[in-house]
Scaffold this motif. Sequence first.
Motif, PDB file in Angstrom:
ATOM      1  N   GLY A 102       8.802   3.249  -4.644  1.00  0.00           N
ATOM      2  CA  GLY A 102      10.207   3.073  -4.273  1.00  0.00           C
ATOM      3  C   GLY A 102      10.389   2.280  -2.995  1.00  0.00           C
ATOM      4  N   GLU A 103       9.265   1.987  -2.312  1.00  0.00           N
ATOM      5  CA  GLU A 103       9.305   1.201  -1.079  1.00  0.00           C
ATOM      6  C   GLU A 103       8.898  -0.240  -1.374  1.00  0.00           C
ATOM      7  OE1 GLU A 103      10.176   2.185   1.942  1.00  0.00           O
ATOM      8  OE2 GLU A 103      10.474   4.311   1.481  1.00  0.00           O
ATOM      9  N   GLN A 104       9.544  -1.187  -0.724  1.00  0.00           N
ATOM     10  CA  GLN A 104       9.210  -2.590  -0.901  1.00  0.00           C
ATOM     11  C   GLN A 104       8.191  -3.047   0.140  1.00  0.00           C
ATOM     12  OE1 GLN A 104      13.125  -4.580  -0.909  1.00  0.00           O
ATOM     13  NE2 GLN A 104      12.789  -4.993  -3.063  1.00  0.00           N
ATOM     14  N   LEU A 105       7.346  -3.989  -0.278  1.00  0.00           N
ATOM     15  CA  LEU A 105       6.366  -4.547   0.641  1.00  0.00           C
ATOM     16  C   LEU A 105       7.011  -5.588   1.550  1.00  0.00           C
ATOM     17  CD1 LEU A 105       3.329  -5.085  -1.757  1.00  0.00           C
ATOM     18  CD2 LEU A 105       3.564  -3.319  -0.011  1.00  0.00           C
ATOM     19  N   GLU A 114      -1.781  -2.797   2.866  1.00  0.00           N
ATOM     20  CA  GLU A 114      -2.880  -1.855   3.124  1.00  0.00           C
ATOM     21  C   GLU A 114      -2.397  -0.403   3.016  1.00  0.00           C
ATOM     22  OE1 GLU A 114      -2.088  -4.411   4.987  1.00  0.00           O
ATOM     23  OE2 GLU A 114      -3.803  -5.747   4.614  1.00  0.00           O
ATOM     24  N   THR A 115      -1.171  -0.145   3.481  1.00  0.00           N
ATOM     25  CA  THR A 115      -0.606   1.196   3.387  1.00  0.00           C
ATOM     26  C   THR A 115      -0.384   1.584   1.927  1.00  0.00           C
ATOM     27  OG1 THR A 115       0.503   0.937   5.521  1.00  0.00           O
ATOM     28  CG2 THR A 115       1.325   2.674   4.069  1.00  0.00           C
ATOM     29  N   TYR A 120      -2.006   4.820  -3.018  1.00  0.00           N
ATOM     30  CA  TYR A 120      -2.503   4.951  -4.387  1.00  0.00           C
ATOM     31  C   TYR A 120      -3.923   5.506  -4.421  1.00  0.00           C
ATOM     32  CZ  TYR A 120       1.579   2.586  -6.279  1.00  0.00           C
ATOM     33  OH  TYR A 120       2.863   2.273  -6.648  1.00  0.00           O
ATOM     34  N   LYS A 121      -4.735   5.144  -3.452  1.00  0.00           N
ATOM     35  CA  LYS A 121      -6.093   5.695  -3.392  1.00  0.00           C
ATOM     36  C   LYS A 121      -6.044   7.209  -3.249  1.00  0.00           C
ATOM     37  CE  LYS A 121      -9.034   1.952  -1.641  1.00  0.00           C
ATOM     38  NZ  LYS A 121      -9.866   1.513  -0.491  1.00  0.00           N
ATOM     39  N   GLU A 122      -5.166   7.693  -2.383  1.00  0.00           N
ATOM     40  CA  GLU A 122      -5.025   9.138  -2.186  1.00  0.00           C
ATOM     41  C   GLU A 122      -4.662   9.834  -3.490  1.00  0.00           C
ATOM     42  OE1 GLU A 122      -3.241   8.862   2.397  1.00  0.00           O
ATOM     43  OE2 GLU A 122      -1.982   9.529   0.725  1.00  0.00           O
ATOM     44  N   GLN A 123      -3.681   9.275  -4.189  1.00  0.00           N
ATOM     45  CA  GLN A 123      -3.230   9.892  -5.431  1.00  0.00           C
ATOM     46  C   GLN A 123      -4.323   9.841  -6.498  1.00  0.00           C
ATOM     47  OE1 GLN A 123       0.311   8.175  -7.142  1.00  0.00           O
ATOM     48  NE2 GLN A 123       0.644   9.906  -8.528  1.00  0.00           N
TER      49      GLN A 123
END
Length: 206
Positions: A102-105, A114-115, A120-123
């Motif tokens: 829901g957040e835009q880059l 990177e954030t 996604y890595k965490e999930q």
Amino acid sequence: LYLDGATGSNLVKAGMPSGVCPEQWILEHQDVMLQLQKDYVQAGTNILYAPTFTANRVKLAEYHLEKNMTSMIRDLVAISKKAAESTPGHPVYVAGDLTMTGEQLKPMGKMDLETLIDIYKEQILCLVDAGADLLVVEYEIEQQRFLALLKMNYKTYYTHMTDSDPWGNSNSVIKQKAILPGENQKLAEAALIDLADKNLKIIEKK
């Protein structure tokens, strides 16, 4: 190959109100989700979507639940795994479900790439620990929507760790399960579906 579908619509019919965190509501009404997914299995589905659609720290933070992400994903995947086992002789796989934050880059939004990758890595790592068989990712490129099925290729890796305490240093080798490729590796197995024309592209091991 049959996937489940219309989960959100069916949950609303079952009483899930608008404005709540879907994952939290499901955990508070596990019998509803379990029965729905058992019905999908009875209907012949081959892949169940674990209800982890918005279970990333950005979306969960909207409900002040980001600190519960790991336990929530574990319990959500467990519901789907239980439903997958409800029909012996009919193999059913459980897919960890991911979508946009829901957040835009930047420069359109405030989030760094990177954030986003870290989110996604965490999930994904939580889904790995919970025992998901594959990942289902819905994404958009230039206003064109795609669905990707990504196979979990579990491998055993070893990590070296050095620890120190008042009595000296200690070295240990940790055995762990890993599925994420390194920076110089390419995705080995996947199916990519264009949701506009249903065109299917298969990526297989050579």
